[in-house]
Motif scaffolding. Structure first.
Motif, PDB file in Angstrom:
ATOM      1  N   LEU A  57      24.704   0.631 -17.774  1.00 16.93           N
ATOM      2  CA  LEU A  57      24.217   1.943 -18.118  1.00 16.93           C
ATOM      3  C   LEU A  57      22.353   2.191 -17.776  1.00 16.93           C
ATOM      4  CD1 LEU A  57      25.848   3.413 -21.131  1.00 16.93           C
ATOM      5  CD2 LEU A  57      26.692   3.665 -18.587  1.00 16.93           C
ATOM      6  N   ILE A  58      22.764   3.777 -16.994  1.00 20.67           N
ATOM      7  CA  ILE A  58      20.953   3.940 -16.743  1.00 20.67           C
ATOM      8  C   ILE A  58      20.877   5.589 -16.323  1.00 20.67           C
ATOM      9  CG2 ILE A  58      21.461   3.529 -14.008  1.00 20.67           C
ATOM     10  CD1 ILE A  58      18.450   2.283 -14.282  1.00 20.67           C
ATOM     11  N   ASN A  59      19.746   5.876 -16.279  1.00 18.68           N
ATOM     12  CA  ASN A  59      19.432   7.617 -16.263  1.00 18.68           C
ATOM     13  C   ASN A  59      20.124   7.713 -14.832  1.00 18.68           C
ATOM     14  OD1 ASN A  59      16.825   5.652 -15.657  1.00 18.68           O
ATOM     15  ND2 ASN A  59      15.716   8.104 -15.611  1.00 18.68           N
ATOM     16  N   PRO A  60      20.574   9.037 -14.689  1.00 18.06           N
ATOM     17  CA  PRO A  60      20.420   9.702 -13.640  1.00 18.06           C
ATOM     18  C   PRO A  60      19.423  10.741 -13.275  1.00 18.06           C
ATOM     19  CG  PRO A  60      21.283  11.503 -15.512  1.00 18.06           C
ATOM     20  CD  PRO A  60      20.797   9.697 -16.113  1.00 18.06           C
ATOM     21  N   TYR A  61      19.121   9.745 -12.120  1.00 14.97           N
ATOM     22  CA  TYR A  61      17.164  10.174 -11.406  1.00 14.97           C
ATOM     23  C   TYR A  61      17.197  11.557 -11.634  1.00 14.97           C
ATOM     24  CZ  TYR A  61      13.363   8.488  -9.119  1.00 14.97           C
ATOM     25  OH  TYR A  61      11.835   8.336  -8.491  1.00 14.97           O
ATOM     26  N   GLY A  62      16.108  12.354 -11.878  1.00 14.37           N
ATOM     27  CA  GLY A  62      15.848  13.206 -12.045  1.00 14.37           C
ATOM     28  C   GLY A  62      16.238  14.308 -13.018  1.00 14.37           C
ATOM     29  N   LEU A  63      16.441  13.852 -13.517  1.00 15.27           N
ATOM     30  CA  LEU A  63      16.966  14.413 -14.770  1.00 15.27           C
ATOM     31  C   LEU A  63      15.585  14.112 -16.075  1.00 15.27           C
ATOM     32  CD1 LEU A  63      20.100  15.020 -16.654  1.00 15.27           C
ATOM     33  CD2 LEU A  63      19.240  16.054 -15.464  1.00 15.27           C
ATOM     34  N   MET A  64      15.405  15.161 -16.832  1.00 17.94           N
ATOM     35  CA  MET A  64      14.123  15.113 -18.097  1.00 17.94           C
ATOM     36  C   MET A  64      14.838  13.680 -19.034  1.00 17.94           C
ATOM     37  SD  MET A  64      11.308  16.000 -16.360  1.00 17.94           S
ATOM     38  CE  MET A  64      10.031  16.739 -17.810  1.00 17.94           C
ATOM     39  N   PHE A  65      13.697  13.034 -19.047  1.00 18.06           N
ATOM     40  CA  PHE A  65      14.463  12.008 -20.558  1.00 18.06           C
ATOM     41  C   PHE A  65      14.961  12.570 -21.853  1.00 18.06           C
ATOM     42  CE2 PHE A  65      12.450   7.918 -20.117  1.00 18.06           C
ATOM     43  CZ  PHE A  65      12.809   7.858 -19.131  1.00 18.06           C
ATOM     44  N   ASP A  66      14.385  14.266 -21.887  1.00 18.54           N
ATOM     45  CA  ASP A  66      14.612  15.043 -22.925  1.00 18.54           C
ATOM     46  C   ASP A  66      16.523  16.095 -22.208  1.00 18.54           C
ATOM     47  OD1 ASP A  66      13.839  16.913 -21.377  1.00 18.54           O
ATOM     48  OD2 ASP A  66      12.423  17.840 -23.207  1.00 18.54           O
ATOM     49  N   GLU A  67      16.674  16.182 -21.766  1.00 20.09           N
ATOM     50  CA  GLU A  67      17.820  16.274 -20.905  1.00 20.09           C
ATOM     51  C   GLU A  67      19.052  15.261 -20.909  1.00 20.09           C
ATOM     52  OE1 GLU A  67      17.242  19.305 -17.290  1.00 20.09           O
ATOM     53  OE2 GLU A  67      16.362  17.495 -16.715  1.00 20.09           O
ATOM     54  N   ILE A  68      18.742  14.222 -21.430  1.00 14.83           N
ATOM     55  CA  ILE A  68      19.787  13.008 -21.033  1.00 14.83           C
ATOM     56  C   ILE A  68      20.844  13.320 -21.743  1.00 14.83           C
ATOM     57  CG2 ILE A  68      20.115  10.300 -20.616  1.00 14.83           C
ATOM     58  CD1 ILE A  68      17.669  10.822 -19.115  1.00 14.83           C
ATOM     59  N   THR A  69      22.251  12.915 -21.540  1.00 12.32           N
ATOM     60  CA  THR A  69      22.957  12.986 -22.656  1.00 12.32           C
ATOM     61  C   THR A  69      24.446  11.610 -22.465  1.00 12.32           C
ATOM     62  OG1 THR A  69      24.750  14.215 -21.085  1.00 12.32           O
ATOM     63  CG2 THR A  69      23.227  14.869 -23.325  1.00 12.32           C
ATOM     64  N   ALA A  70      25.339  11.032 -23.094  1.00 11.90           N
ATOM     65  CA  ALA A  70      25.958  10.058 -23.241  1.00 11.90           C
ATOM     66  C   ALA A  70      27.190  10.066 -22.053  1.00 11.90           C
ATOM     67  CB  ALA A  70      26.527   9.789 -24.885  1.00 11.90           C
ATOM     68  N   SER A  71      27.419  10.910 -22.397  1.00 10.92           N
ATOM     69  CA  SER A  71      27.769  11.608 -20.146  1.00 10.92           C
ATOM     70  C   SER A  71      27.541  11.462 -19.435  1.00 10.92           C
ATOM     71  CB  SER A  71      28.836  13.182 -21.095  1.00 10.92           C
ATOM     72  OG  SER A  71      29.589  12.464 -21.682  1.00 10.92           O
TER      73      SER A  71
END
Length: 251
Positions: free
Chosen positions: A53-67
Motif C-alpha cells: 500500500l502506498i499513498n495516492p500521488y498528489g494528495l497531501m498527507f492530511d487528506e489520505i484515507t484508508a480507502s
C-alpha cells in the motif's frame, strides 16, 4: 472529495493495515514531517503476493484515507481500480527495502529540515542525546546519488541498510523500517527528535558526548521502556490523539 469506501471489499487484515497506514500519514502531517506530496510511507499487505500500500500521488498527507491508499506490486503498478496516480520513481527506495527485508512491514521516509541538515553533516548523527543513543544502536548511512529513481541504485542502498532499522540518506533525508507501522513511526519520532536536538545543540557551546558503552546497551533499554511492545506501546495513545483532531482517515 468523495472516495468510495473499500471496507468489506478487502480482507479484514488489509483493511486494518489501511487504517493504520492512513493514520501514520496523518500523524506525519500532524507532527510537521511532511514535504507537500513528495515523500512516501509504504506497507506490505499480508500474504505471499508481495503487494504493498502506498499513498495516492498528489494528495497531501492530511487528506489520505484508508480507502484512498493504492495497492501496488513490487514495480508500483496499480492492482485495483483507483482514480489516483502513483509514483513509481518514489517507490524505488521502498521497493529496494521490501525486496531484501522480509521482516519489515513498513518503510517510512521523510525530508524534514532537521533530518536533511544532519544528513548533510559529515559527522552524521552524534551521540549527544538520549534520543540519539536509540538511533545509533541500529543506524546505517547511504551516500547521495541524485534523485532516487534509478533501479541501479537499489543494490547499493540494500547493502548499506543491511539489518539496520534507521537509515540516514546523505544530503536527502531519513528513513525508518519497522515490523509494524507503529514501530516505524516510533522510530521516526526518535530519529527526528535526535536530529532536531543535534541542530539546536550545535548552535550552543561545546557538545558532551554519551559514553559508547551506554549506546551498546540501548536496545535493552528501549525494550524495558516500552515493556517489550515497541511502537505498539505508544500507538493507541497516538490514535486517540489523531481521533481528537480528525478521524476521517478511517474512511
Amino acid at each position: 472529495m468523495h472516495i468510495p469506501s473499500l471496507q468489506g471489499q478487502v480482507s479484514p487484515e488489509e483493511w486494518q493495515l489501511r487504517v493504520d497506514l492512513a493514520a501514520c500519514y496523518r500523524l506525519v502531517a500532524l507532527y510537521g514531517w511532511s514535504d507537500l506530496v513528495f515523500t512516501h510511507i509504504s506497507a506490505r499487505v499480508p500474504g505471499p503476493e508481495h503487494h504493498f500500500l502506498i499513498n495516492p500521488y498528489g494528495l497531501m498527507f492530511d487528506e489520505i484515507t484508508a480507502s484512498s491508499l493504492v495497492k501496488v506490486d513490487q514495480d508500483c503498478q496499480k492492482l485495483h481500480d483507483s482514480p489516483f496516480p502513483v509514483n513509481p520513481a518514489g517507490f524505488t527506495i521502498h521497493s529496494a527495502v521490501h525486496e531484501v527485508r522480509p521482516d519489515v512491514t513498513c518503510v517510512l521516509h521523510t525530508h524534514t529540515r532537521a533530518g536533511v541538515a544532519v544528513a548533510a553533516q559529515r559527522c552524521g548523527v552524534l551521540p549527544i542525546s538520549q534520543q540519539s543513543t536509540f538511533v545509533l544502536a541500529s543506524l546505517a548511512y547511504h551516500d547521495y546519488e541524485g534523485v532516487a529513481f534509478r533501479p541501479e541504485e537499489k543494490p547499493r542502498l540494500q547493502a548499506d541498510l543491511g539489518q539496520a532499522n534507521f537509515l540516514c540518506l546523505r544530503n536527502h533525508g531519513l528513513l525508518t523500517v519497522g515490523r509494524t507501522i507503529a514501530d516505524a513511526f516510533l522510530s521516526m519520532y526518535v530519529f527526528e527528535s535526535a536530529c532536531q536536538i543535534q541542530v539546536a545543540a550545535q548552535a550552543g557551546g561545546e557538545l558532551v558526548q554519551v559514553d559508547p558503552a551506554i549506546i551498546a546497551g540501548t536496545a535493552r533499554a528501549m525494550q524495558v521502556q516500552t515493556g517489550g511492545m515497541g511502537g505498539q506501546f505508544a500507538w493507541p495513545a497516538l490514535i486517540r490523539k489523531l481521533d481528537r483532531v480528525d478521524g476521517s482517515y478511517k474512511t
